[in-house]
Scaffold this active site. Structure first.
Site, PDB file in Angstrom:
ATOM      1  N   LYS A 176      34.456  20.527 -24.833  1.00  0.00           N
ATOM      2  CA  LYS A 176      34.902  20.034 -23.547  1.00  0.00           C
ATOM      3  C   LYS A 176      36.427  19.034 -23.091  1.00  0.00           C
ATOM      4  O   LYS A 176      37.307  19.151 -23.271  1.00  0.00           O
ATOM      5  CB  LYS A 176      34.393  19.454 -22.139  1.00  0.00           C
ATOM      6  CG  LYS A 176      32.970  20.353 -21.960  1.00  0.00           C
ATOM      7  CD  LYS A 176      32.051  20.155 -20.635  1.00  0.00           C
ATOM      8  CE  LYS A 176      31.434  18.667 -21.107  1.00  0.00           C
ATOM      9  NZ  LYS A 176      30.297  19.248 -22.234  1.00  0.00           N
ATOM     10  N   ARG A 193      27.975  16.165 -12.384  1.00  0.00           N
ATOM     11  CA  ARG A 193      26.801  16.819 -14.137  1.00  0.00           C
ATOM     12  C   ARG A 193      25.481  17.107 -13.034  1.00  0.00           C
ATOM     13  O   ARG A 193      24.646  17.741 -13.508  1.00  0.00           O
ATOM     14  CB  ARG A 193      25.999  16.001 -14.953  1.00  0.00           C
ATOM     15  CG  ARG A 193      26.407  15.951 -16.026  1.00  0.00           C
ATOM     16  CD  ARG A 193      26.308  14.775 -17.553  1.00  0.00           C
ATOM     17  NE  ARG A 193      26.306  15.067 -18.497  1.00  0.00           N
ATOM     18  CZ  ARG A 193      27.486  14.701 -19.435  1.00  0.00           C
ATOM     19  NH1 ARG A 193      27.785  14.428 -19.127  1.00  0.00           N
ATOM     20  NH2 ARG A 193      27.255  14.794 -20.680  1.00  0.00           N
ATOM     21  N   ARG A 196      28.210   8.310 -32.985  1.00  0.00           N
ATOM     22  CA  ARG A 196      27.545   8.504 -31.627  1.00  0.00           C
ATOM     23  C   ARG A 196      26.049   8.812 -31.392  1.00  0.00           C
ATOM     24  O   ARG A 196      25.729   9.223 -32.539  1.00  0.00           O
ATOM     25  CB  ARG A 196      28.379   9.757 -30.487  1.00  0.00           C
ATOM     26  CG  ARG A 196      29.895   9.820 -30.014  1.00  0.00           C
ATOM     27  CD  ARG A 196      29.572  10.960 -29.178  1.00  0.00           C
ATOM     28  NE  ARG A 196      28.523  11.455 -28.311  1.00  0.00           N
ATOM     29  CZ  ARG A 196      28.982  11.828 -26.339  1.00  0.00           C
ATOM     30  NH1 ARG A 196      29.767  12.937 -27.327  1.00  0.00           N
ATOM     31  NH2 ARG A 196      27.870  12.392 -26.487  1.00  0.00           N
ATOM     32  N   ARG A 201      19.337  16.443 -24.411  1.00  0.00           N
ATOM     33  CA  ARG A 201      20.956  16.650 -24.173  1.00  0.00           C
ATOM     34  C   ARG A 201      20.718  17.692 -22.945  1.00  0.00           C
ATOM     35  O   ARG A 201      20.895  17.955 -21.852  1.00  0.00           O
ATOM     36  CB  ARG A 201      21.681  16.256 -24.458  1.00  0.00           C
ATOM     37  CG  ARG A 201      22.115  14.337 -24.652  1.00  0.00           C
ATOM     38  CD  ARG A 201      23.506  13.939 -26.310  1.00  0.00           C
ATOM     39  NE  ARG A 201      23.627  14.606 -25.607  1.00  0.00           N
ATOM     40  CZ  ARG A 201      24.936  14.287 -26.437  1.00  0.00           C
ATOM     41  NH1 ARG A 201      24.361  14.148 -28.203  1.00  0.00           N
ATOM     42  NH2 ARG A 201      25.705  15.002 -26.524  1.00  0.00           N
ATOM     43  N   ARG A 228      28.686  16.817 -36.364  1.00  0.00           N
ATOM     44  CA  ARG A 228      29.877  16.134 -35.104  1.00  0.00           C
ATOM     45  C   ARG A 228      29.404  14.813 -35.658  1.00  0.00           C
ATOM     46  O   ARG A 228      29.997  14.018 -35.550  1.00  0.00           O
ATOM     47  CB  ARG A 228      29.929  15.912 -34.127  1.00  0.00           C
ATOM     48  CG  ARG A 228      31.057  15.121 -33.000  1.00  0.00           C
ATOM     49  CD  ARG A 228      30.824  15.608 -31.890  1.00  0.00           C
ATOM     50  NE  ARG A 228      30.209  14.953 -30.764  1.00  0.00           N
ATOM     51  CZ  ARG A 228      30.206  16.159 -29.268  1.00  0.00           C
ATOM     52  NH1 ARG A 228      30.789  16.465 -28.924  1.00  0.00           N
ATOM     53  NH2 ARG A 228      29.056  15.635 -28.933  1.00  0.00           N
TER      54      ARG A 228
HETATM   55  P1  AMP Z   1      29.238  12.663 -22.660  1.00  0.00           P
HETATM   56  O1  AMP Z   1      30.555  12.703 -23.553  1.00  0.00           O
HETATM   57  O2  AMP Z   1      30.024  13.712 -21.873  1.00  0.00           O
HETATM   58  O3  AMP Z   1      28.006  14.233 -23.612  1.00  0.00           O
HETATM   59  O4  AMP Z   1      28.194  12.142 -22.053  1.00  0.00           O
HETATM   60  C1  AMP Z   1      27.181  11.155 -23.164  1.00  0.00           C
HETATM   61  C2  AMP Z   1      26.461  11.009 -22.273  1.00  0.00           C
HETATM   62  O5  AMP Z   1      26.666   9.803 -21.222  1.00  0.00           O
HETATM   63  C3  AMP Z   1      25.009  11.488 -21.870  1.00  0.00           C
HETATM   64  O6  AMP Z   1      24.379  11.728 -22.300  1.00  0.00           O
HETATM   65  C4  AMP Z   1      25.043  11.465 -20.290  1.00  0.00           C
HETATM   66  O7  AMP Z   1      24.125   9.888 -20.597  1.00  0.00           O
HETATM   67  C5  AMP Z   1      26.246  10.323 -19.625  1.00  0.00           C
HETATM   68  N1  AMP Z   1      26.992  10.215 -18.728  1.00  0.00           N
HETATM   69  C6  AMP Z   1      28.297  11.689 -18.854  1.00  0.00           C
HETATM   70  N2  AMP Z   1      28.241  11.563 -17.728  1.00  0.00           N
HETATM   71  C7  AMP Z   1      27.685  11.156 -17.270  1.00  0.00           C
HETATM   72  C8  AMP Z   1      27.142  12.301 -15.639  1.00  0.00           C
HETATM   73  N3  AMP Z   1      28.249  13.310 -14.836  1.00  0.00           N
HETATM   74  N4  AMP Z   1      26.257  11.946 -15.261  1.00  0.00           N
HETATM   75  C9  AMP Z   1      25.317  11.508 -15.371  1.00  0.00           C
HETATM   76  N5  AMP Z   1      25.454  10.655 -17.228  1.00  0.00           N
HETATM   77  C10 AMP Z   1      26.140  11.005 -17.290  1.00  0.00           C
END
Ligand code: AMP
Length: 372
Positions: A196, A271, A316, A328, A310
């Protein structure tokens, strides 16, 4: 609550389906209480608009009754026209009966007056009028309306039986006209590691949109040790979702930073279903909406490998440990994947094959972006 397009126009919610059911229930109870005991009324619905109201109403009435329908049309487009068309109607003997007319909406009262004249000479016992909605500002007749569900301003409304050029009757709530949305807002969707972020970076340039990655915003806050960062860190480190309230407020603040944007690519948001609803309501307040959810479809097996790869360079904390990665996916499968149905139900879900070369996937996504 969200903006809907019907034919060429846009509508936003005015009266919720919950409020409508309360009104219908209360009307039915009042009508029933005012009837003499044992009286079997004949309800007469004025088609087409009243069919939804009439069917809910008689079930709330919940006592012996008859129902029949007559048809008269006085609407063309969004303005009420005076030339009421012919009645297709009742043939049975009405003498001695209590007739209760069911209307979905009364505005000028022209239709109602015609109906009233027709029943007046039929030797009936009593004639009463029930309307779900009433426009006091435009009503021009003397005729007394016995039961009014709710007064509405003189604006064009659709839903719950009311139409705009035949569309919108099926909507469970009532909507009013609103201005045409100006933005292109897209939810870029997919499981963790689907690409994404990579695709959003390319697409935001191409379509001149603002890219909001909630994950990036959280990581930025964690790095800078802000209050929000401290709060989010424990959740993110464990691969759990950050609580909705925190995430939704943060998202709103991000959107409000660029009020004149052409639109947004939402990456990693919504989400959960409650985030999706909050996003719809927030955009509807601005007369904007989500044009579509575009989803990168990739199988989980492929993705765990991708994320571990990654993790070697991303830095990360949630990309390195397989258990956290699995969590996740668990969060995704239990809370996020259902959003496909949420957008599907609105007709705005677009699935795209997310396996292949980056530029091929960008091409596939662009084909969807172009038509939104
Ligand atoms: P991402 O970079 O989108 O994979 O997000 C990394 C982490 O951020 C996720 O595993 C969640 O812990 C948190 N996070 C990101 N977006 C959301 C969301 N919309 N709702 C809740 N937690 C989020």
């Amino acid at each position: 609550m969200m903006i809907k397009k019907l034919n060429d126009l846009y509508f936003k919610e005015l009266i919720s389906s919950e409020e409508i059911s309360q009104i219908v229930k209360s009307l039915a109870h009042q009508v029933k209480n005012d009837l003499p005991k044992g009286e079997v009324p004949l309800f007469i619905g004025i088609l087409n608009g009243c069919f939804v109201f009439a069917s809910d109403f008689i079930r709330e009435f919940n006592s012996d009754c008859e129902i029949s329908f007559v048809k008269l049309a006085s609407y063309e487009g969004t303005t009420s026209s005076e030339n009421v068309k012919k009645l297709i109607g009742i043939n049975q003997d009405l003498s001695g009966r209590t007739i209760i007319i069911l209307e979905d909406i009364i505005d000028t009262g022209t239709t109602l007056q015609e109906i009233y004249e027709i029943f007046r000479n039929k030797n009936i016992k009593e004639l009463k009028i029930v309307t779900l909605f009433f426009k006091p500002d435009v009503y021009r007749k003397e005729l007394h309306i016995n039961y009014i569900g709710k007064n509405v301003a003189d604006k064009f409304i659709v839903g719950y039986g009311l139409d705009y050029n035949e569309l919108g009757r099926n909507l469970p709530a009532v909507y009013q006209l609103t201005t045409q949305p100006k933005m292109k807002n897209i939810v870029l969707f997919g499981p963790p590691g689907a690409g994404k972020g990579t695709q959003a970076t390319l697409l935001k340039e191409k379509y001149d949109l603002i890219h909001i990655s909630t994950g990036d915003v959280f990581r930025f806050n964690i790095k800078n040790e802000t209050e929000l960062g401290v709060l989010a860190k424990t959740y993110i480190d464990a691969g759990d979702l950050v609580p909705d309230e925190v995430t939704i407020n943060m998202l709103k603040a991000e959107v409000n930073k660029t009020p004149n944007a052409n639109g947004f690519i939402f990456d990693g948001f919504p989400r959960t279903e409650s985030q999706a609803k909050a996003l719809d309501a927030f955009l509807a307040e601005k007369n904007e909406r989500i044009n579509g959810m575009v989803a990168l479809e990739v199988s989980e097996d492929l993705l765990v490998g991708r994320i571990i790869e990654r993790g070697k360079t991303s830095g990360r904390s949630d990309d390195t440990d397989e258990e956290k990665i699995r969590n996740r996916f668990n969060e995704y499968n239990t809370k996020t994947a259902v959003l496909k149905d949420y957008y599907d139900a609105q007709g705005t879900y677009y699935g795209v094959n997310g396996v292949g070369a980056i530029e091929d996937i960008t091409d596939r996504l662009s084909k969807v972006f172009d038509k939104l």
